[in-house]
Design a protein around this motif. Structure first.
Motif, PDB file in Angstrom:
ATOM      1  N   PHE A 120      12.024  -4.015  -5.764  1.00  0.00           N
ATOM      2  CA  PHE A 120      10.620  -4.433  -5.716  1.00  0.00           C
ATOM      3  C   PHE A 120      10.000  -4.147  -4.352  1.00  0.00           C
ATOM      4  O   PHE A 120       8.892  -3.608  -4.264  1.00  0.00           O
ATOM      5  CB  PHE A 120      10.513  -5.934  -6.033  1.00  0.00           C
ATOM      6  CG  PHE A 120       9.105  -6.447  -6.055  1.00  0.00           C
ATOM      7  CD1 PHE A 120       8.306  -6.286  -7.186  1.00  0.00           C
ATOM      8  CD2 PHE A 120       8.563  -7.095  -4.956  1.00  0.00           C
ATOM      9  CE1 PHE A 120       6.997  -6.753  -7.209  1.00  0.00           C
ATOM     10  CE2 PHE A 120       7.253  -7.563  -4.974  1.00  0.00           C
ATOM     11  CZ  PHE A 120       6.472  -7.384  -6.100  1.00  0.00           C
TER      12      PHE A 120
ATOM     13  N   SER B  84       6.938  -9.732 -11.377  1.00  0.00           N
ATOM     14  CA  SER B  84       8.251 -10.343 -11.224  1.00  0.00           C
ATOM     15  C   SER B  84       8.059 -11.811 -10.850  1.00  0.00           C
ATOM     16  O   SER B  84       6.930 -12.280 -10.706  1.00  0.00           O
ATOM     17  CB  SER B  84       9.059  -9.611 -10.144  1.00  0.00           C
ATOM     18  OG  SER B  84       9.308  -8.270 -10.541  1.00  0.00           O
TER      19      SER B  84
ATOM     20  N   THR C 220       3.073  -4.337  -2.211  1.00  0.00           N
ATOM     21  CA  THR C 220       3.259  -5.372  -3.215  1.00  0.00           C
ATOM     22  C   THR C 220       2.283  -6.515  -2.948  1.00  0.00           C
ATOM     23  O   THR C 220       1.650  -6.579  -1.890  1.00  0.00           O
ATOM     24  CB  THR C 220       4.693  -5.930  -3.166  1.00  0.00           C
ATOM     25  OG1 THR C 220       4.907  -6.537  -1.875  1.00  0.00           O
ATOM     26  CG2 THR C 220       5.716  -4.837  -3.394  1.00  0.00           C
TER      27      THR C 220
END
Length: 280
Positions: free
Chosen positions: A276, A195, A138
């Protein structure tokens, strides 16, 4: 692991070093101390939280190792967002070596401190970002409102990369330029692979004298733009203690989301972070 876990999706640890943590000015003297898992555990327990995501506060490979070592010895740390040189010609090799470290979830660069507002769009930086998705890492976006448009441009070119915006892009809470922030948030939120962390707000308000209602317009807008399935709660501890206690910071979010369904509340308070960051 159950998505019902309650997670603080953004906090920091450090052993205070005046050189390494030069960003901690005299006005922030409360932060000139060590902040380690033993200090956070009682706060998480009191708040009925199951764990946290530890995010880098220093731009070095040593910082990443420091956080991974802490995570290895403390089960409350469910994942680490470290730092690595995304512009390095050796980046792919470095990412391959990290493959054996499952607690390393992603990376962050302190873009807010770069003089070039379009730093994220530099060719070598974009090349590095493109490599992250190959390894399922991420990327946390740490920027100011003025950098939202360039962040949106970068994200538009990387549809397979999972991004999260830190601290709702640090608007001046109660300031006069909310429209610039709203325009940028709207640009960025249109991309489904981004996000947003509801975190870091109290330090962008008047330290220690803010009121709950100061934050409501900002939370209203990120909820409208991102939806409850792309928002995560984060404390930004210990930085938040400049302006409010851990309990007070959490209560801003829990009070606000109390109007939502139980499912939506559970998502914001942990479920979205579990998905996530692929928390196992």
């Amino acid at each position: 692991m159950s998505q019902s876990l309650k997670i603080d999706a953004h906090q920091h640890f450090w052993k205070y070093d005046s050189h390494k943590h030069a960003w901690i000015e005299d006005s922030m003297s409360v932060l000139k101390s060590d902040f380690l898992p033993k200090d956070l555990i009682p706060l998480l327990e009191k708040s009925n939280l199951d764990g946290c995501i530890a995010v880098q506060a220093d731009q070095s490979d040593e910082e990443t190792e420091f956080l991974l070592d802490l995570a290895q010895g403390n089960s409350i740390i469910k994942g680490v967002v470290g730092w690595t040189d995304l512009q390095s010609s050796q980046l792919e090799t470095k990412l391959e070596t990290y493959a054996s470290r499952p607690l390393l979830k992603g990376f962050r660069h302190v873009l807010q401190d770069e003089e070039d507002d379009a730093y994220i769009l530099r060719a070598d930086f974009m090349k590095g970002l493109k490599l992250l998705s190959k390894f399922s890492y991420t990327y946390d976006i740490l920027i100011f409102p003025k950098q939202l448009s360039t962040a949106a441009e970068a994200v538009s070119q990387l549809p397979h990369q999972a991004f999260v915006l830190d601290h709702i892009a640090k608007p001046s809470i109660g300031g006069n330029d909310m429209e610039t922030w709203k325009k940028g948030i709207k640009q960025l939120a249109q991309y489904e692979n981004v996000s947003c962390k509801i975190s870091g707000m109290v330090t962008e308000a008047k330290w220690g004298t803010w009121e709950y209602n100061d934050f409501v317009p900002y939370m209203d807008f990120v909820l409208e733009q991102f939806g409850s399935d792309r928002l995560m709660y984060g404390s930004d501890w210990p930085v938040c203690t400049l302006s409010g206690s851990y309990d007070a910071v959490q209560s801003i979010v829990t009070q606000y989301i109390s109007k939502l369904s139980r499912t939506e509340q559970a998502s914001i308070m942990g479920g979205n972070a579990v998905k996530f960051y692929k928390i196992q």
